[in-house]
Enzyme design. Structure first.
Site, PDB file in Angstrom:
ATOM      1  N   GLU A 148       1.533  -0.303  -5.024  1.00 42.92           N
ATOM      2  CA  GLU A 148       0.516   0.738  -5.179  1.00 42.92           C
ATOM      3  C   GLU A 148       1.193   2.055  -4.850  1.00 42.92           C
ATOM      4  OE1 GLU A 148      -2.765   3.481  -3.921  1.00 42.92           O
ATOM      5  OE2 GLU A 148      -1.547   2.437  -2.442  1.00 42.92           O
ATOM      6  N   ASP A 204       0.812  -1.211   0.000  1.00 42.12           N
ATOM      7  CA  ASP A 204       0.000   0.000   0.000  1.00 42.12           C
ATOM      8  C   ASP A 204       0.853   1.271   0.000  1.00 42.12           C
ATOM      9  OD1 ASP A 204      -2.612   1.461   0.561  1.00 42.12           O
ATOM     10  OD2 ASP A 204      -1.425   2.053   2.306  1.00 42.12           O
TER      11      ASP A 204
END
Length: 615
Positions: free
Chosen positions: A299, A262
């Protein structure tokens, strides 16, 4: 990196458990057993600040704290289970599990068709076990990989998961370690891979005791969510070890197939060998030992191709990258929204570039950022870029939490599905997208500190300023905010919801049928954007077959004529057909190259024509 034994509590069998904790700020650390018996057991300190020891009479189910300097009782930073929440004792778990996936070695990356879900809202029960009854239907639909939003222990029972404070502990309200293993096992039995979203850029604010143990955080940098993790300062070797061990845990003990890393843009690391590169190199060696596929997916909103470029070419060596640009280009064409970061998008040419090259902003000036942005992904294969029309961020970070089904027409939903699922990239669906789920997906939490709750409320209001949305977001702390996000699976059998799901099934069948959609190089893909007509024209070819795809984003019917490629072309898919809930097809079933087909494209429509050699 020191890696002689695993961090946390490891059950050795014969009623013995080994403990290892990094606590350089402490002079003395003891294991404070609280059940089934009370005891204090001192641990031995080495010259790197690690305390360790083997304790007899400690079996799975035993609960404990670490006592620092004879004063503080704190949970284990590498706890495997927090059955009483983020402030309660840690629990020793048995790592053994009766796996039935011995023949499973993972899927090739190019075969990933990802289904992102939030465990707590996917079912009424909100548990890992409650997902299992739905796996057959997801697999039959044509999906190949389940992506779980973060499951690391967070405060309370309601959270997106990005406020986790125990990266090694599986959320207790979801079913804990055993529940996650049952889900992974069930997925592998059906040929489904499992992707886990992990957060290595920050920890949540409540129940975060890492700073009591050591310099896990640094004041040199900040993240949008609080102090940055110390990946490049003094004592950072141990911080890196903590997160690298976490990644290896998911692959080895839980049989997870891939990790979504993330918000890597929030990790600041100026060292010669950045943490992300060290993580990738370590994982590469581990999967060779495991003889099993295990991927790392980035990401990041930086469009930094170094994340996925080979280390031989100066890259970090991750396996795949989320491509937000594709979403933004598609979303603006479908909705017309131009506020916030959407002001950088809105043309068919941009979507065409996303099909051809991946990142749209590859060094161009971004009006939203007021600077040049990104680097080119032209030399990165399409199978390493993840694309989507919706995901948790793009839905949940809207004021109204609206899914695309609440923003655009039914015809536009089918067009969006085709743009994603027929792309050469790795497609991702957000739970419920396949049948047009209507439930909003707002941001929700269940903190216990009133001051923190109010700070979250104010923070959410401020986040929406750039989008000029009117009104206040729903209360993140409110239970209704969470309960209204629960999926209504019964919709998939009703009316247009059922038709949409069948359309998704057909698209996934077509993707599987046509290897040329995913097994080709950029030279075998011709992509053109016709701005005035609002048409994206794609031609893909391989030995013996070709496909032409037409995506019409215009609001009115359009006569569309262009020189057609040589051969006889048969219509394979037409979103305007009444069987798909459309207004009726106006496209001929067969097109000959020597005749101008004079196509008339309905608004917001998709056409697929195929040509195959007679041989």
């Amino acid at each position: 990196m020191q890696a002689s034994i695993s961090l946390g509590a490891t059950y050795l069998g014969d009623g013995r458990s080994r403990f290892l904790v990094w606590a350089p700020l402490a002079d003395r650390v003891e294991v404070s057993l609280v059940s089934p018996r009370e005891a204090l057991v001192p641990l031995h300190k080495d010259d790197r600040g690690y305390f360790s020891g083997v304790v007899a009479g400690v079996e799975p189910g035993c609960r404990y704290f670490y006592r620092l300097n004879g004063e503080q009782n704190l949970p284990d930073p590498a706890s495997r289970f927090q059955p009483q929440g983020v402030h309660g004792p840690s629990q020793v778990v048995d790592p053994h599990f009766p796996w039935d996936d011995g023949q499973w070695s993972g899927l090739p990356l190019r075969d990933y068709i990802i289904y992102e879900l939030h465990v707590g809202t996917f079912s009424p029960e909100g548990t890992f076990d409650a997902i299992i009854p739905h796996l057959d239907e997801l697999q039959e639909l044509g999906l190949t990989a389940l992506e779980l939003m973060p499951v690391a222990q967070f405060p309370g029972g309601r959270n997106w998961g990005y406020d986790g404070v125990y990266p090694f502990a599986v959320q207790s309200s979801y079913g804990g370690p055993a529940g996650l293993k049952r889900l992974v096992n069930a997925c592998h039995q059906r040929g489904l891979a499992v992707v886990l979203d992990v957060v290595y850029n920050h920890l949540g604010p409540e129940g975060n005791y890492l700073a009591n143990y050591g310099p896990y955080f640094t004041q040199r940098y900040r993240t949008p969510w609080g102090p940055a993790l110390n990946f490049d300062g003094p004592e950072s070797d141990a911080v890196r070890r903590y997160f690298i061990e976490n990644a290896l845990l998911w692959g080895s003990e839980y049989h997870i197939d891939a990790l979504r890393l993330d918000a890597l843009h929030a990790i600041v690391d100026l060292s010669p060998q950045p943490f992300v590169a060290e993580l990738a190199a370590t994982v590469t060696r581990a999967r060779e030992r495991w003889n099993r596929k295990f991927y790392l997916m980035a990401e990041s909103d930086l469009n930094d191709v170094r994340l996925v470029r080979s280390p031989d070419l100066g890259g970090y060596g991750l396996d795949a990258h989320w491509n937000d640009d594709f979403h933004h280009a598609l979303h603006t064409l479908l909705t017309g929204e131009q506020t916030g970061y959407y002001q950088d998008f809105g043309t068919v040419a941009q979507l065409a570039k996303a099909w051809r090259e991946g990142f749209i902003y590859a060094g161009e000036y971004s009006p939203y950022r007021r600077r040049r942005h990104g680097s080119s992904s032209r030399d990165i294969s399409a199978e390493r870029l993840v694309v989507f029309a919706q995901n948790h961020d793009q839905v949940g970070n809207r004021l109204g939490g609206e899914r695309l089904s609440q923003l655009v027409s039914f015809e536009a939903l089918k067009l969006a599905a085709g743009a994603v699922l027929l792309s050469p990239c790795l497609p991702l669906l957000f739970m419920g997208e396949e049948y047009g789920e209507a439930a909003p997906f707002w941001y929700f939490v269940s903190h216990s500190d009133p001051a923190l709750i109010e700070a979250v409320r104010q923070g959410r209001k401020e986040e929406f300023g750039a989008f000029q949305w009117l009104g206040d977001p729903p209360d993140p702390q409110g239970e209704e905010t969470f309960s209204r996000a629960k999926l209504d699976h019964g919709l998939r059998r009703e009316g247009k919801h059922r038709v949409l799901m069948e359309f998704y099934r057909e698209l996934l069948r077509l993707r599987q049928e046509l290897n040329l959609l995913t097994d080709l190089g950029r030279r075998d893909r011709d992509v053109q954007g016709y701005e005035r007509e609002k048409v994206l024209w794609v031609r893909m070819k391989e030995a013996g077959s070709e496909a032409v795809l037409l995506f019409h984003f215009g609001p009115e019917a359009l006569p569309f004529s262009l020189p057609w490629p040589e051969g006889v072309w048969h219509k394979r898919l037409d979103s305007a057909e009444t069987r798909w809930g459309g207004p009726g097809s106006q496209a001929p079933p067969v097109i000959q190259a020597d005749n101008d087909p004079g196509l008339r494209l309905p608004p917001l429509s998709l056409l697929v024509y195929l040509r195959k050699d007679s041989s």
